[in-house]
Design a protein around this motif. Structure first.
Motif, PDB file in Angstrom:
ATOM      1  N   ARG A 148       2.077 -15.401 -23.657  1.00 46.21           N
ATOM      2  CA  ARG A 148       3.393 -15.965 -23.958  1.00 46.21           C
ATOM      3  C   ARG A 148       4.347 -14.919 -24.521  1.00 46.21           C
ATOM      4  O   ARG A 148       5.542 -14.914 -24.200  1.00 46.21           O
ATOM      5  N   THR A 149       3.832 -14.025 -25.349  1.00 43.94           N
ATOM      6  CA  THR A 149       4.710 -13.035 -25.970  1.00 43.94           C
ATOM      7  C   THR A 149       5.322 -12.076 -24.953  1.00 43.94           C
ATOM      8  O   THR A 149       6.443 -11.600 -25.153  1.00 43.94           O
ATOM      9  N   SER A 150       4.614 -11.803 -23.856  1.00 43.34           N
ATOM     10  CA  SER A 150       5.126 -10.839 -22.885  1.00 43.34           C
ATOM     11  C   SER A 150       5.515 -11.442 -21.545  1.00 43.34           C
ATOM     12  O   SER A 150       6.248 -10.809 -20.780  1.00 43.34           O
ATOM     13  N   HIS A 151       5.049 -12.650 -21.261  1.00 45.82           N
ATOM     14  CA  HIS A 151       5.348 -13.275 -19.965  1.00 45.82           C
ATOM     15  C   HIS A 151       5.687 -14.748 -20.186  1.00 45.82           C
ATOM     16  O   HIS A 151       5.047 -15.637 -19.621  1.00 45.82           O
ATOM     17  N   ARG A 152       6.706 -15.013 -20.965  1.00 48.71           N
ATOM     18  CA  ARG A 152       7.028 -16.392 -21.324  1.00 48.71           C
ATOM     19  C   ARG A 152       7.448 -17.205 -20.099  1.00 48.71           C
ATOM     20  O   ARG A 152       7.087 -18.382 -19.968  1.00 48.71           O
ATOM     21  N   ASP A 153       8.204 -16.605 -19.194  1.00 52.00           N
ATOM     22  CA  ASP A 153       8.688 -17.347 -18.030  1.00 52.00           C
ATOM     23  C   ASP A 153       7.539 -17.858 -17.167  1.00 52.00           C
ATOM     24  O   ASP A 153       7.612 -18.962 -16.614  1.00 52.00           O
ATOM     25  N   VAL A 154       6.488 -17.070 -17.057  1.00 51.21           N
ATOM     26  CA  VAL A 154       5.338 -17.509 -16.266  1.00 51.21           C
ATOM     27  C   VAL A 154       4.554 -18.584 -17.008  1.00 51.21           C
ATOM     28  O   VAL A 154       4.083 -19.558 -16.400  1.00 51.21           O
ATOM     29  N   MET A 155       4.431 -18.432 -18.323  1.00 53.92           N
ATOM     30  CA  MET A 155       3.640 -19.384 -19.112  1.00 53.92           C
ATOM     31  C   MET A 155       4.285 -20.764 -19.187  1.00 53.92           C
ATOM     32  O   MET A 155       3.601 -21.762 -19.438  1.00 53.92           O
TER      33      MET A 155
END
Length: 950
Positions: free
Chosen positions: A308-315
């Protein structure tokens, strides 16, 4: 001195007589007697005894034994003892052992061969291993897989010794041929690991040549493959990155959950493309729903949080999959799931999330749910956060939550009423329905704090005539008949609100003599604290609606003051919306009667605790306002309170927004950074995932995503000088603090013209620190350097000290030389980090924690806010007190600070200071925690740093 050993069994200290008994059993006993004697000898050795006289006896009487148990214990014994003399050479007796080991390696018994090969993995003496190498290599072709498995491990261990390439120079080629023809899973894994460690190019070539069959390999070998791919991508060029990703993707469908978990982590480390991250996130979610172990679930949630911290859009796309983990009965898992989901809210998924949480709230009404009240409180807080961020979803849940205002879990009921208070201000469209719902459910409330907040809501947001009249009627109904107590001729206390069918157990206090009434008769008076003893009382009956009355009669005069203030606001608003003056005067008279009855009850000496001065003054002020009200006072009571509340909510929202902005990582690209344009590259043979990865890497390079966060200057600040510049040995340490351990990278430099032999770094610790392993001895050439690493285990948040010395020998001096090292102080600031918590949570922990450290303020700083900022900076804590509460200049300051340690410990600090007439600051800083160590260590840190300056 601790030594590494694979066997650890507690045994009492030995004696000379016990050693003699062991020696006698070894010399004259049979197989079982020798085995028992060997067990006792091993137990004594691992508990610190030396027993040097037993070695020759064991060589003479145990070595020839054919008993398998005795032979196994002999190998354990040889593993434990010192096999070298003080000069570092192998003992002469080991030559006798060597012949026995070679016989074992050629034994017809598979077990003897296997355990002997496993023992050779722990030998490091080339003199002993050299004659055994042909026998070890011969066992690579043995018919039994148990022997082949340990033979390849022995080859790997021998080849990795400092001079192992001279003992078996062609070991990588032999192991590669062995791997190509081997069928046993464990043997193939051992061979593959040997190639990964000693000949990585060969391991990579073997993997790429069998890439299509990796999914069919056993899980042990698949784990080794994943580990190799990680190492290869770090150490080699990324030319084969696409093929590695293809292999990892194929392994995501294997039945082994351990392999799938490792593959998901490796996939994220290899590629930052959305397709790869999405595949890893889906894998974690599948494991989260299939695994039953709570620890595994917590680890998986940590991995998802890292994504979530680095890929929020995917999560954001897997939010609903994460929510399914709420089916776990463990509250820690539920809490982590809710925290993760709240960070992934978007306008697109917030309605689905709130609907799911609403269903979970309904499930908590079932009585068979374990810890249902606590879980309901967590759900209410989560829904509250959703509704604050996205007000449009509040209408779908607020009416359901208002049914829990009378919850037996007071904390959950408090959260509900705070949620209602905020939503009714931020959503004007819902005010009418919420006020009506609150009036209908007000009689269910049983907690004093919930009643106080609900009364404030009724007083502020009952705006229409019907709402005002309903609010007055509800309050009167919950208070019951007046007065609260009566005086009878017979001296009995009776409750005027008592139903005709109910029996009220009242308490009569006769410690005071009876009073004389106006007609000359005697009587006693008492307040009735009713306890309804009727077997069944309907929820809508009079007895069940007297919640305000029972709370006031129990001595809660703060609630009584809130009732008076609410009635005052409602009556003042009734005068504005009611055209009939008669009705307004009637309501005012009724309110005055209630207030005077409360004052009369509070001044009665028969209650356990009479009314406090603050509540008395507040109620008297309300009486005066109703008797004589001016326009300015009316404006303050009817408008200013709501305006202040709206301002507080706006400030809270602003503060949360600023914190989110501060957490956002801001990175910048340098003007001369290289950007590769994938459009100009050949796409031949590239998969869709590789294309996405190229695009993502270009975007990260353009936006500065590859910029290193760590600053070299900060690294230099963590280097500690351990010795002086004039010492023959110079040493400095780079301290790295992880979550549960400390790593010391010590650089040792020989500043002399002589060779230093048996140089050893000896360390000791004080506090809750423990040295994991003892660094080995080294030989340093003149003016050469050596990197020595030491690991230290940390068990609690407490300041510790590491001290020690460097011991070495030279050829000229017979005695060992010692250089004392400077102490390394481990700072508590390395283990705590700023954290946020609600005021209610802070107060609950403050009342619960038993350890307190009180530090007097002693500083040269003369400004209160400057001193507060200095303490915040020195302690690495978060100030929970909002800035608006710290505005102004009054000479006083009180603030709460909060931090959390890496071990999950809470640190609470309260600063209360006052400015004296001479300009100096005085007061106290109180630290509270659940453990003593963090309270004492934090207090010492504050005492050291509070004077100001650096």
């Amino acid at each position: 001195m601790e030594k590494p050993c694979s066997l650890l069994v507690h045994f009492d200290k030995g004696s000379a007589a016990m050693a003699n008994e062991i020696k006698a059993d070894l010399e004259g006993g049979d197989g079982p007697a020798k085995a028992d004697a060997m067990r006792r000898a091993i137990s004594l050795l691992i508990n610190g005894e030396t027993l040097p006289q037993l070695f020759i006896t064991i060589v003479r009487y145990v070595l020839p034994s054919e008993d398998h148990t005795v032979q196994k214990l002999l190998l354990l014994y040889l593993e434990i003892i010192d096999r070298r003399d003080p000069a570092g050479r192998a003992l002469p007796e080991m030559i006798l052992i060597c012949q026995n080991l070679r016989n074992n390696l050629q034994s017809p018994n598979e077990y003897i061969r296997g355990v002997t090969l496993r023992f050779l993995c722990r030998l490091s003496e080339p003199e002993v291993l050299e004659p055994l190498v042909p026998s070890v290599l011969a066992n690579l072709e043995h018919r039994h897989h148990f022997i082949r498995r340990h033979a390849v491990s022995a080859v790997s261990a021998i080849y990795r010794l400092p001079h192992g390439d001279q003992l078996i120079p062609d070991a990588p080629e032999l192991v590669e041929r062995f791997l190509a023809s081997e069928q046993d899973a464990s043997a193939r894994r051992n061979a593959f690991l040997m190639l990964c460690a000693c000949a990585q190019d060969r391991a990579v070539a073997y993997l790429l040549s069998n890439a299509d069959r990796v999914a069919e390999w056993p899980d042990l070998l698949q784990m080794a493959v994943v580990d190799l791919i990680r190492k290869a991508c770090r150490s080699q060029n990324r030319a084969n990155k696409g093929r590695y990703i293809t292999i990892i993707t194929s392994l995501l469908s294997t039945p082994s959950t351990a392999v799938v978990y490792e593959c998901a982590g490796a996939l994220v480390s290899l590629s930052s493309a959305p397709t790869a991250v999405r595949a890893a996130a889906n894998t974690y979610c599948q494991l989260l729903s299939s695994q039953s172990d709570n620890n595994v679930k917590l680890i998986l949630l940590d991995r998802l949080n890292e994504l979530r911290t680095s890929h929020r859009d995917v999560m954001v796309g897997v939010v609903m999959d994460v929510l399914r983990a709420l089916a776990s009965p463990n509250l820690d898992v539920k809490r982590k799931v809710l925290d993760l989901v709240l960070d992934l809210l978007t306008p697109r998924n917030v309605e689905e999330v709130v609907l799911y949480l609403k269903k979970e709230v309904v499930k908590t009404q079932a009585g068979d749910l374990e810890k249902g009240g606590e879980y309901r409180q967590m759900l209410v807080q989560a829904i509250h956060a959703c509704a604050v961020e996205y007000p449009e979803v509040a209408g779908s849940v607020v009416h359901l939550l208002m049914d829990f205002l009378g919850d037996t879990n007071v904390a959950a009921a408090v959260d509900v009423v705070l949620f209602v208070r905020e939503i009714i201000e931020t959503n004007p469209k819902l005010r009418v329905s919420m006020i009506q719902r609150l009036i209908d459910t007000f009689y269910q409330i049983r907690a004093s704090r919930v009643c106080s907040c609900a009364l404030w809501i009724l007083g502020e947001y009952s705006l229409s005539l019907s709402e005002v009249e309903s609010a007055i009627a509800t309050i009167k109904q919950c208070l019951g008949d007046l007065p609260f107590y009566t005086v009878s001729d017979e001296g009995e206390a009776t409750d005027s609100a008592k139903p005709a069918q109910a029996v009220v157990n009242s308490v009569t206090v006769s410690s005071r003599p009876p009073v004389v009434l106006a007609d000359g008769t005697y009587a006693t008076q008492s307040a009735a604290t009713e306890t309804i003893s009727t077997p069944s009382v309907a929820p809508g009956s009079l007895a069940s609606t007297l919640n305000l009355r029972s709370l006031i009669l129990s001595g809660d005069f703060f609630l009584a003051a809130v009732v008076a203030c609410t009635l005052t606001k409602i009556v003042l608003r009734l005068e504005e919306v009611q055209p009939s003056k008669v009705e307004s005067n009637k309501a005012c008279t009724g309110a005055l009667l209630i207030m005077t009855s409360i004052l009369q009850l509070g001044q009665s000496s028969y209650l356990p605790h009479p009314i406090d001065n603050d509540s008395y003054d507040r109620i008297v002020l309300c009486v005066r306002l109703l008797c004589n009200t001016g326009d300015d006072v009316r404006k303050i009571w009817l408008q200013s309170c709501r305006q202040s509340f709206a301002k507080m909510l706006a400030e809270k929202q602003f503060r949360e927004t600023e914190e989110m902005k501060a957490k956002a990582q801001i990175s910048h690209a340098q003007p001369d950074d290289l950007i590769d344009f994938y459009h100009l590259k050949s796409r031949k043979g590239m998969s869709q995932l590789e294309l996405e990865d190229e695009v993502h890497d270009d975007l990260k390079a353009a936006t500065g995503g590859f910029t290193k966060d760590a600053d070299d200057a900060n690294k230099l600040n963590r280097i500690l000088q351990l010795t002086g510049f004039s010492d023959p040995v110079y040493a400095e340490a780079f301290v790295t603090v992880h979550h549960y351990d400390i790593v010391l990278d010590v650089t040792v430099i020989n500043r002399t013209k002589e060779t230093l032999q048996n140089l050893c770094l000896e360390l000791a610790t004080m506090g809750d620190l423990k040295l994991v392993d003892r660094p080995q001895n080294y030989t340093l050439a003149p003016e050469s350097s050596k990197q020595i690493r030491a690991n230290i285990k940390v068990s609690s948040t407490e300041t510790g000290v590491i001290f020690g010395n460097i011991v070495y020998e030279t050829s000229n001096v017979m005695e060992r030389s010692v250089v004392v090292l400077n102490d390394i102080h481990i700072d508590i600031m390395d283990y705590i980090s700023p954290a946020m918590c609600a005021d209610v949570t802070f107060r609950n922990m403050w009342a619960e924690f038993e350890w307190e450290n009180k530090v007097a303020v002693n500083t040269v700083i003369q400004d209160e806010k400057e001193f507060l900022n200095h303490i915040i900076k020195s302690t690495n804590m978060k100030c929970l007190t909002p800035p608006s509460a710290l505005d102004g200049e009054c000479g006083f300051l009180a603030a709460n600070l909060y931090a959390k340690s890496v071990f999950g410990e809470d640190a609470l600090v309260n600063i209360s200071i006052e400015k004296q007439h001479d300009g100096k600051l005085s007061g106290y800083i109180r630290i509270r925690s659940k453990t003593q160590g963090i309270a004492l260590s934090l207090g010492d840190k504050i005492t050291l740093k509070q004077k100001g300056g650096s």
